[in-house]
Structure formats: structure tokens, C-alpha cells
Design an enzyme around this catalytic site. Structure first.
Site, PDB file in Angstrom:
ATOM      1  CE  LYS A  65      -3.810  -2.403   2.236  1.00 59.22           C
ATOM      2  NZ  LYS A  65      -4.473  -2.767   3.497  1.00 59.22           N
ATOM      3  CD  GLN A 109      -3.328  -4.516   6.626  1.00 55.48           C
ATOM      4  OE1 GLN A 109      -3.210  -3.550   5.880  1.00 55.48           O
ATOM      5  NE2 GLN A 109      -3.986  -5.603   6.256  1.00 55.48           N
ATOM      6  CG  ASP A 132      -9.584   0.008   5.013  1.00 54.27           C
ATOM      7  OD1 ASP A 132      -9.365  -0.191   3.807  1.00 54.27           O
ATOM      8  OD2 ASP A 132      -8.849  -0.423   5.924  1.00 54.27           O
TER       9      ASP A 132
END
Ligand code: NAP
Length: 305
Positions: A65, A109, A132
Site C-alpha cells: 500500500k 491494518q 477503508d
């Protein structure tokens, strides 16, 4: 389990939905847009990534990422915390990033270490920076008619984007989503419904998954079971988006394993009209959608159109 040859086999009548090249094109579009914004108002989008613990797969995802951010001109801010950190410490970083004007997106994460409460942590991310799309307010808005989430989760968004970019009609079609996780299956089903598909969801307690799946014009599979969806599960001409990423033993590969999807590719491409390969299908789209959400967030927070 081993019914499929590798995804690059070229004896396929089904059209291959090439997520890798679509994702490359999207990244180019994003890079161009970022430089336009930088030139016009001097703002560079920023993405904060919080990684707790030392899971190897999570470290690889975070690395990928970060690299993808650099390539398009997004500044990334990484925080790595040891496994034994407290929930309070993570919440403090989230709160600082929520207040930081250089940060337009915050990503925690997953999975978090088991001693942390994932709900508390995801709830703490400002919905304005929830790139997200996992905050319950964003998911709730996704589910409601007449409401719009600020962000949509990246993997399901990438699935729909592939359907759009390949000109595949969704409206009025029968769609089956296999899997109902918070991060893929459930939001994928909600998105398909927003696009006016008639949606069924198949999960581990479904009694007749094959029969239900065989009715679908569009299948999105997010299960995590290698080659579960066989050719007999697929209606001729259906479109298949395979989200699964499953390692299986392969003595011929230097790593000793290779990655396959949930769908038996070799069988499916004889029946389907279009299919995503694994790897090279949905995977690259997920990161492209994260970059896209981060850019959109920066534009939104700075009123840049
Ligand atoms: P997950 O949280 O483990 O959810 C799996 C879902 O599949 C659950 O809803 C489960 O049902 C269902 N399921 C399990 N076994 C089944 C069976 N035999 N028949 C029907 N349904 C079954 O997994 P996830 O996070 O959604 O990920 C799914 C797959 O996508 C994994 O292979 C993962 O690596 C991959 N993935 C790929 C990307 C990408 O970027 N391409 C991103 C995320 C995930 P229950 O709800 O009843 O337990």
C-alpha cells in the site's frame, strides 16, 4: 482441489477481466488528478497506516500500500506498533491522525491482535477519513436507501468497478455473493443491490449453494476455499468475480505454493462469459480503490473539484 490449471492458460472461451491492467489505468488517472490538485491548491493527499504486531502477511500488505501511494504521489504516514501495545495507544494515534490536516485517510491494518477490541478501534476513525469504509456509519449508510456512504470498502468497490469498466450490466440481473464477511461479502451484496441487481447471499450454512449459485448472472465469490465453485455451479454465460486468494501447495513453484481463487478457473472459463483471474483480478483493484478513496477524501476535505 487441483482441478484448475494456472490462470494464464490461453485456451479460455470466457473473456478474462484483467484487473491488473484496469488497476494500472486507474492509478494513472489518480496520479494525474493528484498533480492537478497539487498545482492548483498545493495540497498533497496523505494516508496514515497503522500496523500492530508482526504478522508477515499484514506487513506485506502495508508495504504494498505504501509503495502504491508513493507511485501516485500520495504521502504515506506509517505507524508500526508492537504486538503487546495497548488499545489505548492505538486509539491515541487514531485521534492524532483524525486531527492532522495533512492526513486525509486512516487505515488500520486488520486483523488486530486478539487482546484489542476491533470495534472500538474502527469506531474511533473519523468517518471523514475512513478510506477503508469499515466504520459502522459508512456501512449503515451503504445499506440504507436514500443515504450515501462517504467511503465504500475497497475490495467490493473494486469488484463493481471491474463490472462497470467491462460494460457488464448489473441492473435487473440475478447476482449471488458467496461469503458474507464485513469486509467483502456483505458490502459487495449491498453494492450490487444499490446497482439494482436481485441479490442472494450464500454462506457456510447455506443448504444448496450450488443450486442457488447456478441461477446467477453475476457471481462474486469471497470465501477463502480454493476451487470451491466448480463448473457445474455456473450458469452458461455468467460473469464471475473471484475475490478469493488461496495458497495451495505447488512443488513446481519456487515458493512451494501458488495462489488460486475460490472458483475452479479451468472449469469456469468453459462456462462463464467473463471471469477474473487469480492473481491479477480483484487483488490489484483493491489497492487502486484505496488510492482513489484517499484522493477523493483530500478533494472533499479541501473542497477541490
Ligand atoms: P472471511 O471473513 O473468512 O469470510 C468468509 C465467508 O465465506 C464467510 O461469510 C463464510 O460463511 C463463507 N464461507 C466459508 N466457507 C464456506 C463454504 N464452504 N460455503 C459457503 N460459504 C462459505 O473471509 P474474507 O475476509 O471475506 O475473505 C474471503 C477471501 O477473499 C479470502 O480468500 C481472502 O484472502 C480474499 N480476499 C481478497 C482480497 C483482495 O483484495 N482480492 C481482499 C480481502 C479478502 P459464514 O459467514 O457462515 O462463516
Amino acid at each position: 482441489l487441483f482441478c484448475c490449471t494456472d490462470a494464464t492458460s490461453n485456451e479460455t472461451p470466457a473473456k478474462v477481466i484483467d484487473g491488473k491492467s484496469v488497476a494500472r489505468k486507474i492509478r494513472e488517472e489518480i496520479a494525474a488528478e493528484i498533480s492537478r490538485m497539487k498545482d492548483a491548491i498545493g495540497v498533497v493527499p496523505g494516508l496514515a497506516v497503522i500496523l500492530v504486531g508482526d504478522r508477515k502477511d499484514s506487513a506485506t500488505y502495508v508495504h504494498n500500500k505504501k509503495k502504491a501511494c508513493e507511485d501516485v504521489g500520495i504521502t504515506s504516514y506509517e505507524v508500526r506498533l508492537p504486538e503487546e501495545s495497548t488499545e489505548q495507544e492505538v486509539l491515541k494515534f487514531i485521534s492524532d491522525f483524525n486531527d492532522d490536516p495533512l492526513v486525509h485517510g486512516i487505515l488500520v491494518q486488520l486483523p488486530l491482535p486478539s487482546h484489542m477490541n476491533e470495534q472500538n478501534i474502527l469506531n474511533a476513525v473519523s468517518i471523514e477519513k475512513d478510506v477503508d469504509g469499515f466504520h459502522p456509519l459508512n456501512i449503515g449508510r451503504l445499506a440504507m436507501r436514500g443515504r450515501d456512504p462517504i467511503f465504500v470498502p475497497c475490495t467490493p468497490k473494486g469488484c463493481i468497478e471491474l463490472l462497470h469498466r467491462y460494460g457488464i450490466d448489473i441492473k435487473g440481473k440475478r447476482a449471488v455473493v458467496i461469503g458474507r464477511s464485513n469486509i467483502v461479502g456483505m458490502p459487495a451484496a449491498l453494492l450490487l443491490q444499490r446497482e439494482d441487481a436481485t441479490v442472494s447471499i450464500v454462506h457456510s450454512r447455506t443448504k444448496n449453494p450450488e443450486e442457488i449459485t447456478r441461477k446467477a448472472d453475476i457471481i462474486i465469490s469471497a470465501v477463502g476455499q480454493p476451487n470451491m465453485v466448480r463448473g457445474s455451479w455456473i450458469k452458461p454465460g455468467a460473469v464471475i468475480i473471484d475475490v478469493g486468494i488461496n495458497p495451495i501447495e505447488d512443488a513446481k513453484s519456487p515458493r512451494g505454493y501458488r495462489l488460486v481463487g475460490d472458483v475452479c478457473y479451468k472449469e469456469a472459463c468453459k462456462v462463464a462469459s467473463a471471469i477474473t483471474p487469480v492473481p491479477g483480478g480483484v487483488g490489484p483493484m483493491t489497492i487502486a480503490m484505496l488510492l482513489s478513496n484517499t484522493l477523493t477524501s483530500a478533494k472533499r476535505l479541501h473542497n477541490f473539484v
